[in-house]
Design a protein around this motif. Structure first.
Motif, short mmCIF file in Angstrom:
data_model
loop_
_atom_site.label_atom_id
_atom_site.label_comp_id
_atom_site.label_asym_id
_atom_site.label_seq_id
_atom_site.Cartn_x
_atom_site.Cartn_y
_atom_site.Cartn_z
N ALA A 228 54.83 13.25 92.07
CA ALA A 228 55.35 14.10 92.32
C ALA A 228 54.73 15.16 91.76
O ALA A 228 55.01 16.40 92.64
CB ALA A 228 56.52 13.53 93.03
N ASN A 229 54.70 15.42 90.64
CA ASN A 229 54.02 16.71 89.26
C ASN A 229 52.82 16.61 90.02
O ASN A 229 52.95 18.02 88.83
CB ASN A 229 54.71 16.37 88.31
CG ASN A 229 56.27 15.47 88.44
OD1 ASN A 229 57.04 16.53 89.11
ND2 ASN A 229 56.27 15.35 86.99
N GLY A 230 52.12 15.76 90.55
CA GLY A 230 51.07 16.60 90.17
C GLY A 230 49.94 16.45 88.83
O GLY A 230 48.46 16.68 89.03
N GLU A 231 50.35 15.32 88.15
CA GLU A 231 49.91 15.75 87.34
C GLU A 231 49.16 13.80 86.24
O GLU A 231 48.46 13.91 85.52
CB GLU A 231 51.34 15.39 85.74
CG GLU A 231 51.56 17.45 85.71
CD GLU A 231 52.66 17.43 84.68
OE1 GLU A 231 53.39 16.31 83.94
OE2 GLU A 231 53.18 18.61 84.99
N ASN A 232 49.40 13.32 87.22
CA ASN A 232 49.68 11.53 86.93
C ASN A 232 48.34 10.94 88.32
O ASN A 232 48.96 10.96 89.09
CB ASN A 232 50.77 10.53 86.53
CG ASN A 232 51.28 11.25 84.82
OD1 ASN A 232 50.33 11.23 84.45
ND2 ASN A 232 52.54 11.03 84.85
N ASN B 28 33.90 7.88 89.25
CA ASN B 28 33.98 9.09 88.90
C ASN B 28 35.11 9.79 89.68
O ASN B 28 35.32 9.23 90.81
CB ASN B 28 32.88 9.82 89.14
CG ASN B 28 32.50 11.32 88.15
OD1 ASN B 28 33.65 11.43 87.37
ND2 ASN B 28 32.13 12.36 88.85
N ILE B 29 36.40 10.53 89.52
CA ILE B 29 37.31 11.16 89.91
C ILE B 29 37.28 12.69 89.66
O ILE B 29 37.06 13.51 88.65
CB ILE B 29 38.36 10.62 90.09
CG1 ILE B 29 38.62 9.48 90.06
CG2 ILE B 29 39.10 11.49 90.76
CD1 ILE B 29 39.93 8.80 90.01
N SER B 30 36.78 13.42 91.17
CA SER B 30 36.73 14.73 91.40
C SER B 30 37.87 15.26 91.18
O SER B 30 38.88 15.31 92.37
CB SER B 30 35.43 15.72 92.08
OG SER B 30 34.29 15.06 92.10
N LEU B 31 38.76 16.70 90.71
CA LEU B 31 40.39 17.11 90.10
C LEU B 31 39.91 17.89 91.01
O LEU B 31 38.99 18.91 91.58
CB LEU B 31 40.48 17.29 89.09
CG LEU B 31 40.97 15.30 88.46
CD1 LEU B 31 40.99 16.49 86.79
CD2 LEU B 31 41.79 14.88 89.28
N MET B 32 40.89 18.44 91.82
CA MET B 32 41.15 19.73 93.24
C MET B 32 42.36 19.89 93.15
O MET B 32 42.99 18.93 93.50
CB MET B 32 40.30 19.39 94.51
CG MET B 32 40.24 20.74 95.08
SD MET B 32 39.82 20.74 97.24
CE MET B 32 40.55 18.75 97.72
N ALA B 33 42.47 21.32 92.62
CA ALA B 33 43.43 21.69 92.37
C ALA B 33 44.18 22.22 94.11
O ALA B 33 43.00 22.92 94.19
CB ALA B 33 43.76 22.77 91.31
N GLN B 34 45.04 22.55 94.52
CA GLN B 34 45.65 23.01 96.12
C GLN B 34 45.29 24.66 96.38
O GLN B 34 46.05 25.16 95.20
CB GLN B 34 46.78 22.71 96.49
CG GLN B 34 47.03 22.62 97.57
CD GLN B 34 46.56 21.06 98.36
OE1 GLN B 34 46.37 20.45 97.94
NE2 GLN B 34 46.10 21.46 99.38
#
Length: 667
Positions: free
Chosen positions: A623-627, A661-667
């Protein structure tokens, strides 16, 4: 109502006229009566819902009004495209096929009323094109200032004629009436007077007039129509283009016009135009014996099937031009896959089978038919896809990827094309050549045909495509020597497609079993068919068991979008995961190599489907978008054709089997 006995949905017999023809002949669809739970309801829905809805929409959108204004020579063309005339033609064609199987006085009378309107719009010399006739001084912007001057590009004058010819032939063969046929013949005679050696030459911008002319030739025996079909095909490659340009319009590949057809060896350009061209080439090759045509379409077919087809049978990957991309250019997020292209692919593969008698063409036809084609029409019979997406994700949806069905479109070529394809399905089930009788599709019902003048009845019983048990009862009028050729589908012979474009990750566990009258029978495999040769007697029964295992499909490594991913197949059906069964999200599943899928038939879901269920991994974000973590989750997969019948949401066909691999994307 009189139905001419030689009526066929795909080809019309012309033995009385042609010196040669397709070596294999389809059994006319009026000789095949379906009684199954998969296709029969779809054909009935097409009759009771899709055809009436299409006619109503032709009225409400102004398509019929265009013909009325053309008759009055007054008004302003009131729809968007100059080919909108064809939606009326195609719906009449579908209505005619339906009428041949299910007499309906009301439908018959209504089609006659439309044909009267069409006839009044025809000019005295046979020209029929409302986008010009309404106001010749101010025609549609695509039409050009004079007849035919923009035909090589976008006027669609000959395209309109082609669909009219197809529809008029179907109406005549279904009803015996000449009211529409006479309109078509008058237009065709104008084309013969206008185009040909020493006259005007043009490569039709959107092919289908070639197929339509062949249909008229088969009815009339007038060789001018066949010769003109060949003339139009041979005009390709003569126009001056910038051959070095990478722009498909500038170099002519969009129109399949960059080189003569006999020199073409790749599926190229606008996918629907291409399918109609290749089908027309097959028709002309069959009727004239043109071996150069045959060699060209053989090469083009190999290219398409080995490098340019999606796993669920769709073609035309690129939205810019509704066209084929380069070799192995099969992206998922931006896939276009026009429904009309799938329909054209069925037309072409049926013809390739009739030329060669090889099951690989029916394998492709079946792949397309059960997946990327019927996905184009909703289960309600009145909602449609123009394009057929390979994935829909909430995070990214490309402009060409339709996430939901529509009632119709401004360009509604696909809905009306489906109208004419669906009722013709029975004509694809059987074919014959001398003593050879081919069983191509597995649909419960009965067929009545003749082998060397002797009556033969075949009763087919199965629950395909959900079950692999097939039963055939053979009933000749008297003892008969015959080679029964039953297609053993590529998917049951370790071929997900007849090329190395896709393959199964692991071999099947079970094998095909065939019995005659309860005992194992000797047979030979030839060209994908189990051939059983004997003197058949009434009541002989063949039982076949096709192994319906859940198979993991992988793509050729040159298809970069699918590296490290798998798709799911069971029998002829390709599967997808949709939001409605999976907690609203499908783009975060990983399917490990250890996952076992269990098929479950659900009669109450999506008009009755077999779903696949298995334990997989799901990637979640807290929920925190951190894990980020993975959890165990059960995935439910449904047949691809059935998606988007329960609202809008995510859908996936290809799933990663592991994450590197994981690409991270911030909203």
């Amino acid at each position: 109502m009189k139905v001419l006995s030689f009526f066929s949905a795909i080809l019309l017999s012309s033995a009385a006229f042609a010196q040669q023809d397709y070596p294999v002949q389809p059994v006319p669809f009026t000789s095949v009566k379906l009684a199954d739970k998969f296709w029969s309801p779809r054909i009935e829905t097409n009759r009771t819902v899709t055809i009436p809805a299409s006619f109503e929409r032709c009225v409400s959108t102004g398509r019929v009004k265009n013909f009325e204004m053309a008759a009055a020579k007054s008004g302003k063309f009131c729809t968007t495209y100059p080919f909108d005339d064809t939606d009326i033609y195609k719906t009449i064609e579908g209505g005619s096929y339906s009428l041949a199987e299910h007499p309906d006085k009301k439908l018959d009378a209504y089609m006659d009323s439309l044909i009267t309107i069409v006839g009044k719009a025809q000019e005295p010399d046979g020209y029929l094109y409302t986008a010009r006739t309404i106001d010749p001084l101010h025609p549609h912007s695509w039409s050009g200032t004079e007849r035919w001057v923009n035909e090589a590009n976008m006027s669609h004058e000959l395209y309109n004629s082609g669909h009219m010819f197809e529809a008029a032939a179907a109406h005549y063969m279904a009803t015996g009436k000449r009211n529409f046929l006479n309109i078509a013949l008058k237009n065709a005679d104008l084309l013969v007077a206008t185009f040909g050696p020493g006259k005007r030459g043009v490569a039709p911008g959107h092919e289908i007039v070639e197929m339509g002319l062949v249909r008229l030739y088969r009815i009339t025996g007038k060789t001018d129509y066949l010769n003109l079909a060949k003339f139009f095909i041979d005009q390709r490659g003569k126009k001056a283009y910038n051959k070095k340009s990478k722009n498909v319009w500038e170099n002519g590949t969009y129109f399949q016009d960059d080189k003569p057809v006999v020199d073409q060896d790749e599926a190229e350009g606008h996918a629907v135009r291409a399918m109609y061209l290749y089908a027309g080439m097959a028709d002309v090759a069959a009727l004239t014996g043109d071996k150069q045509y045959l060699a060209a379409i053989d090469k083009i077919w190999d290219n398409m099937v080995s490098q340019k087809m999606y796993v669920q049978g769709s073609i035309g990957a690129v939205g810019d031009g509704e066209r084929f991309g380069g070799n192995y250019e099969l992206p998922n997020a931006t896939a276009y896959n026009e429904t009309c292209a799938a329909i054209g692919n069925v037309f072409w593969n049926q013809r390739m089978f009739l030329l060669h008698g090889d099951a690989k063409y029916i394998d492709v036809l079946e792949k397309t038919l059960y997946n990327g084609l019927i996905s184009g029409v909703g289960l309600d019979g009145k909602s449609f896809f123009y394009t057929n997406a390979m994935q829909i994700t909430n995070g990214f949806t490309h402009a060409d990827a339709e996430p939901a069905r529509s009632g119709w479109f401004t360009c509604s070529c696909c809905p009306t094309n489906l109208v004419r394809l669906i009722p013709a399905i029975p004509g694809y089930v059987y074919a014959q050549k001398g003593n050879d009788v081919y069983v191509n599709l597995f649909i419960s019902g009965t067929a009545n045909l003749k082998v060397n003048g002797k009556a033969l009845n075949i009763v087919q019983q199965n629950n395909y495509p959900w079950d692999g048990g097939l039963a055939f009862t053979i009933n000749p009028s008297s003892a008969m020597d015959m080679n029964l050729k039953i297609r053993i589908p590529g998917w049951a012979r370790e071929e997900t497609i007849p090329s190395n474009l896709y393959s199964y990750q692991q071999p099947a566990i079970n094998k095909v079993e065939i019995k005659l009258n309860g005992k194992p029978v000797e047979y030979i495999m030839k060209d994908g068919y189990a051939v059983i040769t004997k003197k058949w007697k009434a009541g002989d029964k063949i039982d076949i068991s096709l192994p319906m295992e859940v198979r993991r499909v992988i793509a050729n490594v040159k298809v970069t979008d699918d590296i490290g991913k798998i798709a799911l197949q069971r029998g002829p059906i390709m599967y997808c995961a949709e939001w409605a069964d999976n907690g609203g999200k499908t783009s975060n599943f990983i399917i490990p190599s250890t996952t076992t899928f269990k098929p479950e038939h659900n009669a109450g879901l999506l008009n009755g489907v077999t779903v696949l269920k298995g334990d997989v991994k799901q990637v979640n974000i807290d929920a925190n978008g951190e894990n980020v973590n993975t959890v165990n989750k059960q995935i439910t997969a449904i047949p691809y054709y059935s998606w988007a019948n329960r609202g809008k949401g995510e859908m996936m066909i290809w799933f990663p089997s592991q994450v590197k691999n994981i690409s991270l994307m911030a909203q």
